[in-house]
Design an enzyme around this catalytic site. Structure first.
Site, short mmCIF file in Angstrom:
data_model
loop_
_atom_site.label_atom_id
_atom_site.label_comp_id
_atom_site.label_asym_id
_atom_site.label_seq_id
_atom_site.Cartn_x
_atom_site.Cartn_y
_atom_site.Cartn_z
N GLY A 53 0.88 -1.18 -0.10
CA GLY A 53 0.14 -0.05 -0.05
C GLY A 53 1.05 1.30 -0.22
N SER A 54 0.53 2.18 -0.62
CA SER A 54 0.99 3.67 -0.42
C SER A 54 0.86 4.21 0.90
CB SER A 54 0.50 4.72 -1.61
OG SER A 54 0.78 4.30 -2.52
N GLY A 55 1.60 5.30 1.13
CA GLY A 55 1.54 5.82 2.46
C GLY A 55 2.63 5.62 3.29
N HIS A 56 3.74 4.68 2.85
CA HIS A 56 4.93 4.38 3.48
C HIS A 56 6.11 5.05 2.98
CE1 HIS A 56 2.16 1.40 5.73
NE2 HIS A 56 2.02 0.86 4.24
N LYS A 104 5.90 -7.86 2.53
CA LYS A 104 5.48 -7.60 3.87
C LYS A 104 4.37 -8.54 4.18
CE LYS A 104 5.02 -2.99 3.72
NZ LYS A 104 4.92 -2.89 2.49
N ASP A 109 -1.35 -8.35 1.03
CA ASP A 109 0.00 -8.24 0.34
C ASP A 109 0.38 -9.81 -0.28
OD1 ASP A 109 -0.17 -5.47 0.72
OD2 ASP A 109 1.83 -5.56 1.67
N HIS A 214 -0.04 0.82 9.53
CA HIS A 214 -1.09 1.39 8.72
C HIS A 214 -2.33 2.18 9.48
CE1 HIS A 214 0.57 -2.20 6.43
NE2 HIS A 214 -0.11 -1.38 5.74
#
Ligand SMILES: Nc1ncnc2c1ncn2[C@@H]1O[C@H](COP(=O)(O)OP(=O)(O)O)[C@@H](O)[C@H]1O
Ligand SMILES: Nc1ncnc2c1ncn2[C@@H]1O[C@H](COP(=O)(O)OP(=O)(O)O)[C@@H](O)[C@H]1O
Ligand SMILES: [Mg+2]
Ligand SMILES: [Mg+2]
Ligand SMILES: [Mg+2]
Ligand SMILES: [Mg+2]
Lengths: 328, 211, 328, 211
Positions: A53-56, A104, A109, A214
């Site tokens: 996911g994006s945001g990391h 991960k 995922d 998250h």
């Protein structure tokens, strides 16, 4: 919610365009489906593909480049990417020596990468990162993959660059994962753009101990502690997990979740350094900064990796990505 | 009145309407013990299906299910994306070369749900969408093979789905993100179970109205 | 206030110790008084010394190293350092070719560096950075020095490394400053550790336009705008100031204030890139990230530097510091 | 009763007490139109002076002022650090080779305040500590040369300092951080002016009590 966005729906795509332009010497960005790949590709080398996911950010796109990843597949914010992204990325970067997926350990995922691997024609293997010791080892879906991912991707990237084959990369990756343990503490939640408000509320004197990346709650909500107490607490869990012998060479990584200033991260590093020096460890390498973030969450995690000579050499090998760069 | 893929666009719309109507509730649930994206994930999937609806409507059942599966696979992401992709691709696989009556559909659904279990390495009792899909599929198979009339079948399936959602409330999550919370996961129903129930109810309602 | 600290009084010193250890290959930290100096020093080279209040990390200590600064003097959080720090730093790094002080234009910084220069025995010169165009050019104390400082320090660092003498360094520095303009927007205030609460309160739908880097209010409080509107607004001020001819080569820097995710910074970069491409600029280099921060403030600034060939070459020259590293 | 450096420790304590007593007010003022560190800056300076107090008390006046100046220079930082360092070093320079009576002190103070003006490139009317130090020093010089008695002198100086603080309220700041705010700087008194007044008042009070 106050963010620099035009709309939650366009954030990721526009941001990826900016990322591509800002790092045009290193990466290319392809769309429909989205993936980031390194500009200089190499045949005969195992292709390393990660994603999530994006945001990391900078994880994973910021790690695409010489000596690290060949491609990264960014999902929507905090949402795993989809198999078509992975398949397109594999088609673009496969250098004939197979594809290694670095994943991960999150159900989404794992399942999406698994579907991609099933659909992929050529040989592939997967390294699962599950370094979060805030969960018990026998947790039913296993432990989460958190900040240790950076270390796994750096070491595997160097190995692939040096010509390790697919099986050797997979074996090395699993060795690094076993040698790596992390634990994090959140001082605030974070705000997912599509949601528009913090994922959870914490009291002014509360912290969340044992969080993932998250913005979800951790294992435990605790009272605000001093930095020394927090470090003692989370370092204690890591120490118990890895139980390193005195004199063991290690890499110590302090990872910021996004909104914690470097001033504090270096303070945490100092305290963690002291913690492990008192326990006889030989802290040979360090990494301090925001690498595996949770949007605008305040907080940080500690990661300890036990190093052998091979891992140390691979860690030191040249790397040239948007977020990690040395030796070249 | 056998169902045909020509009705798929209506089903998609019915499901979308149900999901949108419960938008806040879904987000609250996934936020309480998940990461809050479940609504947006489903909405992305439904939008993608809507934009391919005409194309899908023109296919036969196995091809339609396959196309639905590939579409949600590429549009959703997350845990639910791969699970629903697995469900629909499963329906396609197991519905091939068979008549499209209620009994064969029920069989295909059971097989597809089994594929979902395998994909998710999960089963009932773990506080996931399977707590709805498993009893719903079993009830459908039982009711369909007992030769009940359509309304009775639909009522039973809906009741099983409702009970399934409710059963997740006091469960300890052992799969999905909620499992990270351990004991703290108790006391909330699972978002994915809720949306599974909403979909089933929306389809049942639409079939009843169409009948 | 939720921060990783033991007490506000020990934060800076402990953090500096951590910084020294985390970057022991590049820097040394001296105490009483505090300063950071590069490990590999060079005689016959102009010594570049900067400094300022802490809380802006990685600025300046993160820029100490080959190809950039010789030393940095960190003051208390948001408080200028003191002349004794600068004098000790000068004594430690003076390579016989004089000392160049790079000073952000704040009364405290200017006066403390001025006192140091007066007390210094050897030759010295000062470059004043005043790139913040949110203030009018004729502001009584001049404009503030903000994120453009990174660009000035990088280019001067390369020049000093290549043997520019003191006068040439000063002249070049002033040229870079003239060619550089910045403007910032805050979405939140920040919390100074000694204070324990945010310096100012902003409504949930308010932003602060034209802010400096000390958590002080800006010129104007405005309603929350879309990212495109914000970029149009602050880029407009910069454009008006520099008024670059079409085809002009530029460096575009998007600087995060600390708590704004990279995802948003890259979005801002894309929007700013489009803004200036539409105006015919030739965006040759970019820098996106948290370089001149304000503790945990959410917000960012845009900086545009007009590049000539000399500046471009110096920007590209090798640099090896904690926060900027390329070409070596 | 001529003042001697032996009394410096008491003055430092008196000033510290006054500053600490107004801690919240000082911080609020520097936060409203500055950056909120003024209190801590002064406290750091005063602590450093306290730890050198015995040493300073043993010096003669010029050496004592010099030591005070160097101590605050290294301890405070910020704008106020260099300005107070300049003030005390100025007192040292201008007090050399002169008798230490009130008139020569008043002269030295005026010269030192002039040095502060130069350091800060500022003058009265710009919403800074100079709006207190300038009138206080002028009033002291006038009163001392007119041969008034000590209490009357102190009263006048304190009154000038009070008026000086108050005068900053409606000023547009043109120096210091407050100047960045433009018109928004109006309506708040200046933190540095306030602490200058607190110091002057504390010293006056202490001299009166000691007398
Ligand atoms: N292993 C699994 N098996 C079955 N269902 C699962 C599994 N993991 C998650 N789920 C379901 O998926 C839902 C979450 O979906 P979603 O929010 O879209 O994805 P993510 O969990 O990746 O954010 C959960 O509420 C649960 O019902
Ligand atoms: N140029 C100047 N001349 C005189 N006094 C000044 C000047 N600049 C600032 N000051 C005074 O210093 C005070 C601020 O001191 P302080 O908060 O300690 O330092 P900083 O402004 O660097 O944070 C202001 O309130 C003002 O009275
Ligand atoms: Mg998710
Ligand atoms: Mg979710
Ligand atoms: Mg200050
Ligand atoms: Mg101040």
């Amino acid at each position: 919610m106050k963010k620099f966005i035009d709309s939650p729906g366009t954030l990721l795509d526009t941001s990826l365009q900016g990322f591509a332009k800002a790092h045009a010497d290193i990466v290319e960005v392809r769309t429909q489906p989205n993936f980031v790949l390194r500009k200089q590709r190499k045949t005969g080398k195992v292709a390393l593909i990660s994603g999530g996911g994006s945001g990391h950010e900078p994880l994973h796109a910021g790690f695409v480049g010489y000596g690290m990843l060949d491609a990264a597949c960014p999902g929507q914010v905090f949402t795993s990417p989809t198999p078509d992204q992975m398949l397109e990325a594999a088609a673009a970067v496969d250098g004939g020596a197979g594809v290694l997926f670095i994943v991960k350990n999150y159900a989404g995922d794992v399942m999406n990468f698994e579907m991609a691997a099933e659909m992929l024609d050529g040989p592939s293997a997967t390294v699962l990162v599950d370094d979060d010791v805030s969960l018990p080892k026998d947790h039913p879906i296993g432990r989460r993959g958190v900040a240790g991912t950076t270390i796994v991707e750096k070491i595997l990237g160097a190995a692939a660059e040096q010509g390790y084959d697919l099986a050797a990369c997979k074996a090395l990756g699993e060795r690094v994962v076993r040698a790596t343990a992390s634990m994090g503490v959140a001082l605030t939640s974070c705000t997912v753009p599509a949601l528009g408000h913090p994922t959870f509320e914490l009291g002014a004197d509360e912290i969340e101990i044992g969080v993932g990346i998250h913005g979800e709650r951790g294992r435990e909500t605790g009272k605000l502690l001093s930095a020394s107490e927090i470090v003692g607490r989370i370092a204690g869990h890591i120490q118990q997990e890895l139980n390193p012998p005195s004199g063991q060479a290690v890499l110590l990584h302090v990872n910021g979740f996004g909104a914690t200033p470097l001033l504090e991260l270096h303070l945490v590093y100092e305290l963690a350094w002291q913690y492990w020096r008192e326990r006889g460890l030989n802290i040979q390498r360090s990494l301090v900064g925001n690498f595996t973030t949770s949007l605008d969450m305040a907080g940080c995690s500690l990661t300890l990796s036990l190093l052998d000579d091979e891992m140390l050499g691979l860690w030191d090998a040249p790397v040239n990505t948007a977020a990690l760069r040395w030796g070249c | 009145m056998p169902l045909t893929p020509a009705q798929i666009p209506e089903f998609i719309n019915a499901i979308s309407a149900a999901i949108n109507q419960h938008a806040d509730e879904i987000t609250e649930l996934d936020q309480a013990i998940g990461d809050g994206d479940h609504l947006f994930n489903l909405q992305r999937g439904l939008e993608a299906l809507q934009s391919h609806a005409a194309e899908i409507a023109a296919l036969d059942w196995p091809a339609a299910w396959q196309k639905i599966g590939m579409t949600v696979m590429a549009a959703i992401g997350g845990a639910s994306g791969s699970l629903y992709a697995t469900l629909f691709i499963g329906l396609s696989k197991h519905g091939k070369d068979k008549p499209t009556d209620m009994r064969t559909f029920a069989e295909a659904l059971q097989a597809a749900v089994a594929a979902v279990k395998q994909r998710g390495k999960a089963d009932v009792g773990e506080k996931t969408m399977l707590d709805v899909w498993v009893p719903a599929a079993e009830t459908l198979a039982r009711a369909a093979s007992s030769g009940k009339d359509l309304n009775a079948i639909l009522d039973q399936v809906c009741a099983a789905a409702d009970a399934g959602v409710e059963s997740t409330r006091d469960m300890l999550a052992t799969k999905g993100r909620a499992s990270f919370l351990g004991e703290r996961s108790k006391g909330h129903i699972d978002a994915g179970a809720k949306t599974a129930q909403l979909m089933i109810a929306a389809i049942a309602r639409h079939i009843r109205q169409a009948a």
